[in-house]
Design a protein around this motif. Structure first.
Motif, PDB file in Angstrom:
ATOM      1  N   HIS A 166       0.838  -1.207   0.000  1.00  0.00           N
ATOM      2  CA  HIS A 166       0.000   0.000   0.000  1.00  0.00           C
ATOM      3  C   HIS A 166       0.878   1.265   0.000  1.00  0.00           C
ATOM      4  O   HIS A 166       0.782   2.098   0.905  1.00  0.00           O
ATOM      5  CB  HIS A 166      -0.916   0.009   1.227  1.00  0.00           C
ATOM      6  CG  HIS A 166      -1.833  -1.161   1.319  1.00  0.00           C
ATOM      7  ND1 HIS A 166      -2.999  -1.256   0.598  1.00  0.00           N
ATOM      8  CD2 HIS A 166      -1.735  -2.313   2.048  1.00  0.00           C
ATOM      9  CE1 HIS A 166      -3.600  -2.395   0.883  1.00  0.00           C
ATOM     10  NE2 HIS A 166      -2.863  -3.062   1.746  1.00  0.00           N
ATOM     11  N   PRO A 167       1.704   1.439  -1.041  1.00  0.00           N
ATOM     12  CA  PRO A 167       2.581   2.618  -1.060  1.00  0.00           C
ATOM     13  C   PRO A 167       1.821   3.930  -1.146  1.00  0.00           C
ATOM     14  O   PRO A 167       2.359   4.984  -0.785  1.00  0.00           O
ATOM     15  CB  PRO A 167       3.437   2.385  -2.314  1.00  0.00           C
ATOM     16  CG  PRO A 167       2.601   1.501  -3.185  1.00  0.00           C
ATOM     17  CD  PRO A 167       1.854   0.610  -2.241  1.00  0.00           C
ATOM     18  N   ASP A 168       0.578   3.859  -1.618  1.00  0.00           N
ATOM     19  CA  ASP A 168      -0.234   5.066  -1.717  1.00  0.00           C
ATOM     20  C   ASP A 168      -0.854   5.455  -0.380  1.00  0.00           C
ATOM     21  O   ASP A 168      -1.339   6.591  -0.217  1.00  0.00           O
ATOM     22  CB  ASP A 168      -1.343   4.877  -2.738  1.00  0.00           C
ATOM     23  CG  ASP A 168      -2.200   3.642  -2.446  1.00  0.00           C
ATOM     24  OD1 ASP A 168      -1.658   2.657  -1.890  1.00  0.00           O
ATOM     25  OD2 ASP A 168      -3.403   3.660  -2.776  1.00  0.00           O
ATOM     26  N   LEU A 169      -0.861   4.531   0.582  1.00  0.00           N
ATOM     27  CA  LEU A 169      -1.492   4.779   1.871  1.00  0.00           C
ATOM     28  C   LEU A 169      -0.494   4.937   3.020  1.00  0.00           C
ATOM     29  O   LEU A 169      -0.749   5.667   3.975  1.00  0.00           O
ATOM     30  CB  LEU A 169      -2.457   3.641   2.220  1.00  0.00           C
ATOM     31  CG  LEU A 169      -3.661   3.431   1.304  1.00  0.00           C
ATOM     32  CD1 LEU A 169      -4.474   2.232   1.783  1.00  0.00           C
ATOM     33  CD2 LEU A 169      -4.533   4.681   1.271  1.00  0.00           C
ATOM     34  N   ILE A 170       0.626   4.234   2.935  1.00  0.00           N
ATOM     35  CA  ILE A 170       1.570   4.187   4.061  1.00  0.00           C
ATOM     36  C   ILE A 170       2.852   4.925   3.717  1.00  0.00           C
ATOM     37  O   ILE A 170       3.459   4.693   2.665  1.00  0.00           O
ATOM     38  CB  ILE A 170       1.913   2.733   4.448  1.00  0.00           C
ATOM     39  CG1 ILE A 170       0.662   1.962   4.864  1.00  0.00           C
ATOM     40  CG2 ILE A 170       2.932   2.712   5.593  1.00  0.00           C
ATOM     41  CD1 ILE A 170       0.931   0.512   5.241  1.00  0.00           C
ATOM     42  N   THR A 171       3.234   5.803   4.618  1.00  0.00           N
ATOM     43  CA  THR A 171       4.550   6.434   4.549  1.00  0.00           C
ATOM     44  C   THR A 171       5.383   5.870   5.691  1.00  0.00           C
ATOM     45  O   THR A 171       4.982   5.954   6.860  1.00  0.00           O
ATOM     46  CB  THR A 171       4.450   7.960   4.688  1.00  0.00           C
ATOM     47  OG1 THR A 171       3.619   8.474   3.646  1.00  0.00           O
ATOM     48  CG2 THR A 171       5.831   8.604   4.617  1.00  0.00           C
ATOM     49  N   SER A 172       6.508   5.272   5.365  1.00  0.00           N
ATOM     50  CA  SER A 172       7.379   4.735   6.421  1.00  0.00           C
ATOM     51  C   SER A 172       8.700   5.490   6.419  1.00  0.00           C
ATOM     52  O   SER A 172       9.196   5.890   5.362  1.00  0.00           O
ATOM     53  CB  SER A 172       7.628   3.240   6.216  1.00  0.00           C
ATOM     54  OG  SER A 172       8.326   3.001   5.024  1.00  0.00           O
ATOM     55  N   ARG A 173       9.201   5.700   7.610  1.00  0.00           N
ATOM     56  CA  ARG A 173      10.506   6.360   7.716  1.00  0.00           C
ATOM     57  C   ARG A 173      11.222   5.915   8.984  1.00  0.00           C
ATOM     58  O   ARG A 173      10.609   5.617  10.003  1.00  0.00           O
ATOM     59  CB  ARG A 173      10.375   7.876   7.704  1.00  0.00           C
ATOM     60  CG  ARG A 173       9.581   8.485   8.835  1.00  0.00           C
ATOM     61  CD  ARG A 173       9.455   9.990   8.625  1.00  0.00           C
ATOM     62  NE  ARG A 173       8.521  10.618   9.532  1.00  0.00           N
ATOM     63  CZ  ARG A 173       8.879  11.369  10.577  1.00  0.00           C
ATOM     64  NH1 ARG A 173      10.158  11.569  10.847  1.00  0.00           N
ATOM     65  NH2 ARG A 173       7.966  11.936  11.343  1.00  0.00           N
ATOM     66  N   ARG A 174      12.504   5.867   8.885  1.00  0.00           N
ATOM     67  CA  ARG A 174      13.342   5.510  10.029  1.00  0.00           C
ATOM     68  C   ARG A 174      13.417   6.703  10.964  1.00  0.00           C
ATOM     69  O   ARG A 174      13.734   7.815  10.542  1.00  0.00           O
ATOM     70  CB  ARG A 174      14.728   5.113   9.551  1.00  0.00           C
ATOM     71  CG  ARG A 174      15.655   4.598  10.637  1.00  0.00           C
ATOM     72  CD  ARG A 174      16.872   3.986   9.992  1.00  0.00           C
ATOM     73  NE  ARG A 174      17.863   3.535  10.964  1.00  0.00           N
ATOM     74  CZ  ARG A 174      18.908   2.770  10.658  1.00  0.00           C
ATOM     75  NH1 ARG A 174      19.082   2.387   9.399  1.00  0.00           N
ATOM     76  NH2 ARG A 174      19.763   2.396  11.580  1.00  0.00           N
ATOM     77  N   ILE A 175      13.092   6.478  12.234  1.00  0.00           N
ATOM     78  CA  ILE A 175      13.112   7.575  13.196  1.00  0.00           C
ATOM     79  C   ILE A 175      14.272   7.465  14.186  1.00  0.00           C
ATOM     80  O   ILE A 175      14.516   8.384  14.969  1.00  0.00           O
ATOM     81  CB  ILE A 175      11.786   7.640  13.990  1.00  0.00           C
ATOM     82  CG1 ILE A 175      11.528   6.332  14.750  1.00  0.00           C
ATOM     83  CG2 ILE A 175      10.636   7.994  13.066  1.00  0.00           C
ATOM     84  CD1 ILE A 175      10.394   6.412  15.751  1.00  0.00           C
ATOM     85  N   GLY A 176      14.993   6.342  14.163  1.00  0.00           N
ATOM     86  CA  GLY A 176      16.101   6.183  15.093  1.00  0.00           C
ATOM     87  C   GLY A 176      16.749   4.827  14.941  1.00  0.00           C
ATOM     88  O   GLY A 176      16.408   4.035  14.049  1.00  0.00           O
TER      89      GLY A 176
END
Length: 458
Positions: free
Chosen positions: A42-52
């Protein structure tokens, strides 16, 4: 303020009851894989990012789903021995992707595991067998100052803490960036009933939280509170535990407040007006958990008796640990945790004896309180005795242990087996709660919190 919306609560419960059967708890790699796979679908719905990054090198990722204006922050693993929240985070993310209505008006920010290092030390019991002896033999809880939940900056009276570890610092940055409307720190307990913590009393929410537990036929925890510093808002619902309240309570008893840890994530988030929730769920329940009938023992007498019993077991652990300490590695999380917890636990018998002296001698403990106090003693020695044994046997397992460690390991193993044998006698009285029901309660409580905050905002 607006009244409870029964229709919305019913819709929440319907969602929560659709959690599928679950047969294990996910470890770090499975949590990451499941959430990464979901983001890939679901690349159109979920934004993932490394926070630490964890201290031992695991990336910490946050997954954001939905649109504002509300911001919800949900994070699991703040206590890595409490894995129910791992499934709750995964299930919430899955439902958000499947249901547009659920994500309307709110961006959900989900951290599947905030403490990978600590979680890996608990994975030995995540696949079962799900009995208390096996669980607590493989139990690990970080030292207070190394718990993500309790390592936020804190300054109050003579207490000062600023040793914020990377995992907590990652969560701090996210809280300051999002200024979340709600924050849900995903915890769980071990044995007992359901209970909750809130940073703010919200109209109708206490009744809703009770209804959620009842919907899954789980008892409320009406026995001994987790800490006497907790202020009840309603039955089994408390004002969020804070470092400040804990400090003041210790001071009121004439004791030196514990100062080797910091504030909580909820305390930190309050600067942004965030309303936080903790839903505590047990793996096992007992018929006594919500039994409010009188027992046969005065409360103060029982409190003093349990303080003496716990004190004797702690003396054993302290003596063995002090003998073993010169031969144990400082880089072991188990060693650091044991070194921190034993002095902390050593103060508990004194605290409870002081509490006992202040109790009305005529006050009779309820059946729930009697069971809760007795079982707290059982839990403490199984939890922290198991950690001490793992610390010593882990050093031996490295193949470079001093000869002096071997008899200490044998002695601790002998004590621990006695404690395990005693705990096993209770097994036939315990009910193992299906994992899906535990996830369902936590999931429903999270959605109910957002609804309650929105009602109050009008």
């Amino acid at each position: 303020m607006a009244a409870t919306n029964d229709g919305l609560l019913q819709a929440i419960l319907e969602r929560a009851h659709r959690v599928p059967d679950l047969a294990h708890f996910p470890g770090v790699d499975e949590i990451t894989q499941r959430l990464d796979d979901l983001a890939g679908k679901h690349p159109d719905l979920i934004t993932s990012r490394r926070i630490g990054t964890s201290r031992l090198g695991d990336p910490i990722t946050m997954y954001s789903i939905g649109t504002g204006p509300d911001e919800a922050l949900v994070y699991a693993g703040v206590h890595p021995n409490e894995p129910i929240g791992f499934w709750t985070a995964i299930r919430l993310a899955e439902d958000l992707c499947a249901d547009e209505q659920l994500r309307t008006g709110c961006r959900w920010n989900i951290i599947g595991c905030i403490d990978p290092d600590g979680t890996r030390l608990n994975e030995g019991w995540f696949d079962g067998p799900f009995n208390r002896v096996h669980c607590l033999e493989h139990f690990y809880r970080p030292a207070p100052g190394e718990q993500v939940e309790w390592s936020f900056p804190f300054q109050y009276k003579t207490a000062y803490f600023d040793q914020v570890m990377p995992e907590a610092f990652a969560l701090m940055r996210v809280i300051d960036e999002l200024k979340p409307t709600i924050a849900v720190s995903l915890h769980n307990t071990e044995l007992g009933g359901v209970y909750y913590y809130l940073t703010k009393e919200l109209d109708g929410l206490v009744d809703e939280l009770h209804a959620i537990a009842a919907s899954f036929e789980l008892p409320l925890e009406l026995g001994e509170a987790e800490t006497p510093a907790a202020r009840p808002i309603g039955p089994a619902v408390y004002e969020m535990i804070s470092a400040k309240a804990t400090y003041d309570y210790a001071e009121s008893l004439g004791m030196t407040p514990y100062s080797s840890s910091g504030g909580s994530s909820a305390e930190y988030a309050e600067r942004h007006g965030t309303v936080s929730l903790v839903a505590e769920l047990p793996y096992w329940t007992h018929p006594a958990n919500d039994d409010q009938t009188p027992s046969d023992t005065p409360y103060g007498e029982l409190l003093a008796e349990m303080a003496d019993a716990l004190g004797k077991d702690i003396e054993v652990m302290v003596e063995i640990f002090e003998s073993a300490r010169p031969y144990l590695s400082d880089d072991s999380q188990l060693v650091r945790a044991t070194a921190a917890f034993l002095p902390y636990l050593s103060k508990r018998p004194e605290r409870d004896r002081l509490r006992a002296e202040k109790e009305d001698p005529a006050r009779i403990a309820t059946v729930a309180e009697k069971f809760g106090l007795t079982d707290m003693h059982r839990s403490h020695r199984l939890r922290f005795g198991g950690m001490l044994l793992r610390a010593i046997e882990g050093e031996i397992g490295r193949g470079s242990a001093a000869a002096a460690l071997h008899p200490l390991a044998q002695r601790m193993r002998s004590f621990y087996r006695e404690w395990q044998d005693e705990a096993v006698t209770l097994d036939h009285e315990l009910h193992t709660v299906p994992i899906k029901d535990l996830v369902g309660v936590q999931y429903a409580a999270t959605l109910a919190l957002l609804d309650a905050v929105r009602r109050e905002a009008g």
